[in-house]
Design an enzyme around this catalytic site. Structure first.
Site, PDB file in Angstrom:
ATOM      1  N   TRP A 110      38.797  50.993  53.808  1.00  0.00           N
ATOM      2  CA  TRP A 110      39.736  51.813  54.454  1.00  0.00           C
ATOM      3  C   TRP A 110      40.485  52.621  53.522  1.00  0.00           C
ATOM      4  O   TRP A 110      40.752  53.999  53.586  1.00  0.00           O
ATOM      5  CB  TRP A 110      40.923  50.945  54.828  1.00  0.00           C
ATOM      6  CG  TRP A 110      42.241  51.551  55.546  1.00  0.00           C
ATOM      7  CD1 TRP A 110      42.289  52.461  56.600  1.00  0.00           C
ATOM      8  CD2 TRP A 110      43.411  51.541  54.621  1.00  0.00           C
ATOM      9  NE1 TRP A 110      43.663  52.650  56.747  1.00  0.00           N
ATOM     10  CE2 TRP A 110      44.233  52.323  55.734  1.00  0.00           C
ATOM     11  CE3 TRP A 110      44.150  51.087  53.694  1.00  0.00           C
ATOM     12  CZ2 TRP A 110      45.740  52.487  55.572  1.00  0.00           C
ATOM     13  CZ3 TRP A 110      45.499  51.168  53.185  1.00  0.00           C
ATOM     14  CH2 TRP A 110      46.349  52.013  54.002  1.00  0.00           C
ATOM     15  N   HIS A 111      40.507  52.245  52.223  1.00  0.00           N
ATOM     16  CA  HIS A 111      40.947  53.272  51.158  1.00  0.00           C
ATOM     17  C   HIS A 111      40.182  54.333  50.681  1.00  0.00           C
ATOM     18  O   HIS A 111      40.719  55.505  50.423  1.00  0.00           O
ATOM     19  CB  HIS A 111      41.388  52.338  49.827  1.00  0.00           C
ATOM     20  CG  HIS A 111      42.675  51.547  49.744  1.00  0.00           C
ATOM     21  ND1 HIS A 111      42.760  50.322  50.437  1.00  0.00           N
ATOM     22  CD2 HIS A 111      43.922  52.038  49.407  1.00  0.00           C
ATOM     23  CE1 HIS A 111      44.258  49.892  50.104  1.00  0.00           C
ATOM     24  NE2 HIS A 111      44.793  50.911  49.861  1.00  0.00           N
TER      25      HIS A 111
END
Length: 511
Positions: free
Chosen positions: A363-364
């Site tokens: 996600w990052h």
């Protein structure tokens, strides 16, 4: 619109993109007061207001034209997939994989073009939207399940009446959080729009249901956020993790390098404190984040918080530290990953934690540094949990007794170790590349690995059995053991940097 911001960018030494982003966050404050003046009995106007402001942010202000079209595509695909496949068990997983996969694709594009963190493009807002869309998919699925199968959070957030497209667009493009958060669930958004949240007795503005005190708290958050931003502007340029890979850093003694790493970690975090506190204040001005009234009738607004800086910098243990950072992402990871990947009837364990941290890493972004940080985070969480279960019961005072000196010393050393490990494991998160991350850790003497891996070896090589045996000999109660496992205190006055009750109930540890 870049020409409007060039003079200010040059004056403060920041990029034009950064100045435009902060300007958007500040513009949200007066717009929040406009939002609450739109009558609650005209909800469509409120949805249209959210959409209009977000369009202004993305198009003329930030110039993210193709990026906005991608976000709109994700919104529409999620809406129609959930609408026409709401009874399918595959639906939430399809939306989760598709939306997260699209985000990952854009993260890879960012790496290919070597865009710096100062460049504002689609992935920042897309990260927030990913949380909202995937959570909505699970909320819709929960709304089609038997209420007896749902836990408290799932029951409260479940969507049983499918929204109109306008309602969903208003939710997805809720303007105070559309760029960097905070995220919120669809039911909370609808309660905000219809002012159903404000049902408790207390002081209200102008006879409306909107509680008084909103502006006081919201603008205080703005001042606090600007103060953090000022610290970052003054100190962040010369005190950051990139210094660790310079020749100068190697010339310093090892103890000094470790101390400098603590300074670098704090300075790096101030930019996150600034942005998240600014967006929290703007959200509060729209009425988001209301958590009730105190015994004296004063309104409280803790529900839109994404970070608690005092707990991060002065943690009693690693659990409360983790729980107080990127809190909305923690809720998302817990509800959409951690609990969903655990087979029914089983308790989440080590692999649930590792898969959750892996999802957080994806996600990052696509940089190796993220994976190094979150891979290490899984081991840190397990080590911290074992330490709480095996060491903490020895220091908890008896029920009804005041906190002892031994407990205060335990909390102090726990805070020191937690910060040492945090500032060590966070360095790849900012250095990003494999080479710089490994160089940074090597120049710190791998002390974080020594603490974490050493702890795991101790506990799995017989330390757990030894501690349990000693607890039994000393007659330590089950209540103390349960309190240690959850990280909460027994019914005594433990006041050292505790997470506020509202958050302690919402965000359990990822373990």
């Amino acid at each position: 619109m870049d020409a409007l911001f060039l003079p200010l960018a040059g004056a403060v030494g920041a990029s034009v993109d950064q100045v435009k982003l902060i300007s958007c966050l500040l513009i949200a404050y007066p717009l929040g007061s406009v939002f609450v003046r739109i009558p609650a009995d005209k909800p469509n106007l409120r949805h249209l207001f959210n959409i209009s402001v977000s369009l202004f942010y993305f198009l003329p202000m930030l110039g993210i034209y193709t990026g906005f079209l991608q976000l709109l595509g994700d919104i529409l695909i999620t809406y129609f997939a959930a609408k026409f496949s709401s009874t399918s068990k595959i639906m939430p997983w399809f939306i989760f994989i598709f939306i997260l996969g699209h985000l990952m694709f854009n993260h890879i594009i960012r790496v290919i073009y070597d865009l710096s963190y100062e460049t504002i493009e689609v992935t920042g807002p897309q990260m927030v939207l990913t949380m909202k869309l995937t959570t909505f998919a699970w909320n819709v699925w929960d709304g089609r399940r038997d209420a007896k199968e749902l836990d408290k959070w799932q029951l409260e957030k479940s969507v049983r009446e499918f929204p109109s497209l306008l309602e969903f667009l208003g939710y997805a493009l809720y303007f105070p959080g559309v760029l960097v958060g905070p995220s919120l669930e669809f039911t909370d958004y609808m309660n905000l729009v219809h002012e159903k949240t404000f049902t408790a007795p207390g002081k209200h503005e102008g006879g409306r249901r909107l509680p008084s005190g909103r502006k006081r708290v919201g603008y205080r958050k703005m001042i606090t956020g600007l103060a953090f931003l000022g610290v970052f502007v003054v100190l962040g340029g010369s005190n950051n993790y990139s210094v660790m890979v310079t020749p100068w850093f190697t010339e310093q003694s090892w103890p000094k390098r470790v101390l400098l790493a603590q300074l670098y970690g704090t300075c790096e975090r101030t930019k996150y404190y600034a942005i998240w506190t600014l967006t929290e204040g703007a959200s509060i001005l729209t009425g988001n984040g209301f958590t009730g009234f105190t015994s004296t009738g004063q309104s409280t607004w803790n529900g839109a918080a994404n970070v608690i800086p005092t707990v991060i910098e002065f943690p009693s243990n690693f659990k409360v530290l983790l729980d107080s950072w990127n809190m909305k992402a923690n809720v998302w990871l817990r509800e959409c990953v951690y609990k969903r990947i655990t087979p029914k009837g089983q308790k989440p364990g080590f692999w649930s934690s590792m898969l959750t941290f892996a999802t957080s890493a994806f996600w990052h972004g696509a940089q190796v540094g993220y994976y190094l940080t979150f891979l290490m985070g899984g081991f840190i969480t397990s080590a911290a949990r074992l330490a709480r279960m095996n060491f903490r019961p020895f220091f908890l005072p008896a029920e009804g007794q005041p906190t002892t000196t031994a407990k205060r010393l335990y909390d102090f050393f726990g805070a020191v170790i937690s910060l040492l490990v945090l500032n060590y494991v966070a360095s790849p998160f900012m250095l990003l590349t494999w080479k710089d991350s490994i160089t940074g850790w090597a120049r710190l003497g791998w002390y974080g690995h020594a603490i974490v891996i050493g702890s795991l070896v101790f506990f799995y090589a017989g330390g757990t059995g030894f501690c349990r045996s000693l607890q039994k000999k000393r007659g330590i109660s089950a209540t103390k053991k349960e309190a240690s496992a959850s990280g909460t205190a027994t019914p005594v006055a433990e006041k050292t940097f505790q997470v506020p009750p509202a958050f302690d109930k919402v965000i359990p540890p990822l373990e």
